[in-house]
Design an enzyme around this catalytic site. Structure first.
Site, PDB file in Angstrom:
ATOM      1  CG  HIS A   1      42.700  11.367  14.296  1.00  0.00           C
ATOM      2  ND1 HIS A   1      43.420  10.308  14.799  1.00  0.00           N
ATOM      3  CD2 HIS A   1      41.972  11.848  15.331  1.00  0.00           C
ATOM      4  CE1 HIS A   1      43.152  10.168  16.090  1.00  0.00           C
ATOM      5  NE2 HIS A   1      42.263  11.085  16.431  1.00  0.00           N
TER       6      HIS A   1
ATOM      7  CB  CYS B   1      50.120   1.529  27.391  1.00  0.00           C
ATOM      8  SG  CYS B   1      51.788   1.139  27.773  1.00  0.00           S
TER       9      CYS B   1
HETATM   10  N1  PLP Z   1      36.155   8.614  21.470  1.00  0.00           N
HETATM   11  C1  PLP Z   1      36.565   7.451  20.949  1.00  0.00           C
HETATM   12  C2  PLP Z   1      35.608   6.287  20.936  1.00  0.00           C
HETATM   13  C3  PLP Z   1      37.837   7.317  20.406  1.00  0.00           C
HETATM   14  O1  PLP Z   1      38.215   6.140  19.893  1.00  0.00           O
HETATM   15  C4  PLP Z   1      38.699   8.437  20.424  1.00  0.00           C
HETATM   16  C5  PLP Z   1      40.076   8.332  19.915  1.00  0.00           C
HETATM   17  O2  PLP Z   1      40.664   7.273  19.883  1.00  0.00           O
HETATM   18  C6  PLP Z   1      38.219   9.643  20.970  1.00  0.00           C
HETATM   19  C7  PLP Z   1      36.955   9.695  21.485  1.00  0.00           C
HETATM   20  C8  PLP Z   1      39.084  10.872  20.995  1.00  0.00           C
HETATM   21  O3  PLP Z   1      39.174  11.457  19.706  1.00  0.00           O
HETATM   22  P1  PLP Z   1      40.364  12.455  19.338  1.00  0.00           P
HETATM   23  O4  PLP Z   1      41.590  11.618  19.194  1.00  0.00           O
HETATM   24  O5  PLP Z   1      39.948  13.079  18.046  1.00  0.00           O
HETATM   25  O6  PLP Z   1      40.450  13.449  20.424  1.00  0.00           O
END
Ligand code: PLP
Length: 380
Positions: A204, A327
């Site tokens: 996403h 938050c």
């Molecule tokens: N790792 C990082 C650096 C992220 O920015 C995010 C989501 O914002 C994730 C992991 C988690 O991914 P997901 O939303 O697909 O679980």
């Protein structure tokens, strides 16, 4: 100024692109078969999953057999860390080296593993948001199972020296995982020629749907599974495949690279214009090393401001952005990333992150800049 809708939170999630939606539609409608089914709509679904795997491998410079589809970045991170620990702890390799600026998907998994007996070392970050590879070298011991350093930070967009770190890990024969959830939409990886053993990405963040992702596992590595069930994904990651989302992720990865340098250049020109515009306001600083930053990120802090209030005021003007804080239920904790970078107390609560992508325009940037200046007059 006329109110507009401006989406500037692309690090949180991105819109599904038309080509991705088109690639998904058959599997949400007529071609709804289970990819394990022997009949025609099952076989077509299987073909969609395997085609997506090939596209993903092509985009990441690796073999299709090294691509495992997951439910997203969080699962990929959990699997990389917990799976490696479970595989290597019985050999006495109990140390995992990571950093204080990782996403909660990594930090909270490490917290869990610590309770299981892992020796967790979290490296500090410099004021500019970068991790020093030499700190990694110093922390490696003979009982180190894994080093995990994110490829780019989600809050600041600062790109980490993962090439250097992965080479250090190779020298010491230690596995290296990188959370590339934010990096993959912008940075090109050539995994076959890299020292990266494991890489997490999320659909996403790159115009595919939510709830889909990949864990790249270099061929020959033994990483224990963390989910148990059927034989999908070579038995390593059971569960009926999310065919439509996987087809969408394959398409999104295929779409990324033909023009990614031009796209990055366009996005970073917009970001620079935005950053320069915002920095004209008194008491505004930009967080992170701009020379080593993803093209769309613009994390700023405003002296004496309340970031949550700024976000609400931006929302009233139709602008979507994020706070530099985690938050939950109304409690805004200062961001662990900005805190670790030493952002001063009178700035840290006034943090706002704008993240642009190829759908943003010059008009969006002008609108944000003008609106932000107006808001600051009222908020401070
Ligand atoms: N790792 C990082 C650096 C992220 O920015 C995010 C989501 O914002 C994730 C992991 C988690 O991914 P997901 O939303 O697909 O679980």
């Amino acid at each position: 100024m006329e109110k507009k809708f401006v989406y500037a939170d692309n690090a949180a999630t991105t819109r599904i692109s038309q080509s991705v939606l088109d690639a998904m539609m058959p599997y949400l409608t007529d071609q709804f078969g289970n990819p394990s089914g022997v009949y025609s709509i099952g076989r077509r679904a299987r073909r969609a999953v395997e085609t997506a795997r090939q596209k993903a491998a092509q985009a990441l410079g690796c073999e299709p057999s090294e691509i495992c589809f997951t439910s997203g970045g969080t699962e990929s991170d959990n699997w990389a860390l917990a799976g490696t620990y479970r595989a290597l702890a019985p050999e006495g390799k109990k140390r995992i080296i990571s950093t204080v600026i990782e996403h909660p998907a990594v930090l909270n998994t490490l917290e869990y593993l610590k309770k299981q007996g892992a020796d967790i070392v979290l490296l500090p970050v410099a004021e500019n948001g970068r991790i020093d590879p030499e700190e990694v070298r110093k922390a490696i011991t003979p009982d180190t199972a894994l080093v995990s350093v994110m490829a780019a930070n989600n809050e600041t967009g600062v790109i980490q020296p993962v090439d250097e770190i992965s080479r250090i890990c190779e020298e010491h024969e230690v596995l290296f995982h990188t959370d590339a959830v934010q990096a993959v939409p912008h940075l090109r990886f050539d995994l076959a020629h890299s020292g990266i053993s494991l890489l997490s990405l999320s659909g996403h963040k790159l115009h595919a749907p939510k709830g889909t992702g990949i864990l790249y596992i270099k061929n020959g590595l033994s990483v224990s599974q963390i989910l148990f069930g059927g034989s999908q994904e070579s038995g390593l990651r059971p569960g009926t495949e999310n065919t439509a989302a996987i087809a969408g992720l394959g398409k999104a990865l295929e779409d990324l690279f033909p023009d990614h340098e031009d796209r990055n250049a366009r996005i970073s020109a917009l970001r620079d214009k935005l950053a320069d515009g915002l920095l004209k306001n008194e008491g505004v600083i930009m967080n992170g090393d701009r020379e080593n930053m993803l093209p769309g990120h613009c994390s700023i802090s405003v002296k004496g401001a309340d970031g949550e209030k700024l976000l609400l005021m931006l929302d009233l003007k139709g602008i979507c952005a994020s706070a530099g804080s985690a938050c939950t239920s109304g409690d805004a904790e200062p961001s662990h990333v900005l805190k670790a970078m030493g952002v001063k107390n009178d700035y840290i609560n006034g943090s706002v992150r704008f993240t642009l992508d190829e759908y943003n325009t010059e008009e969006d940037v002008d609108y944000i800049t003008e609106t932000f200046a107006e808001i600051l007059k009222k908020a401070l």
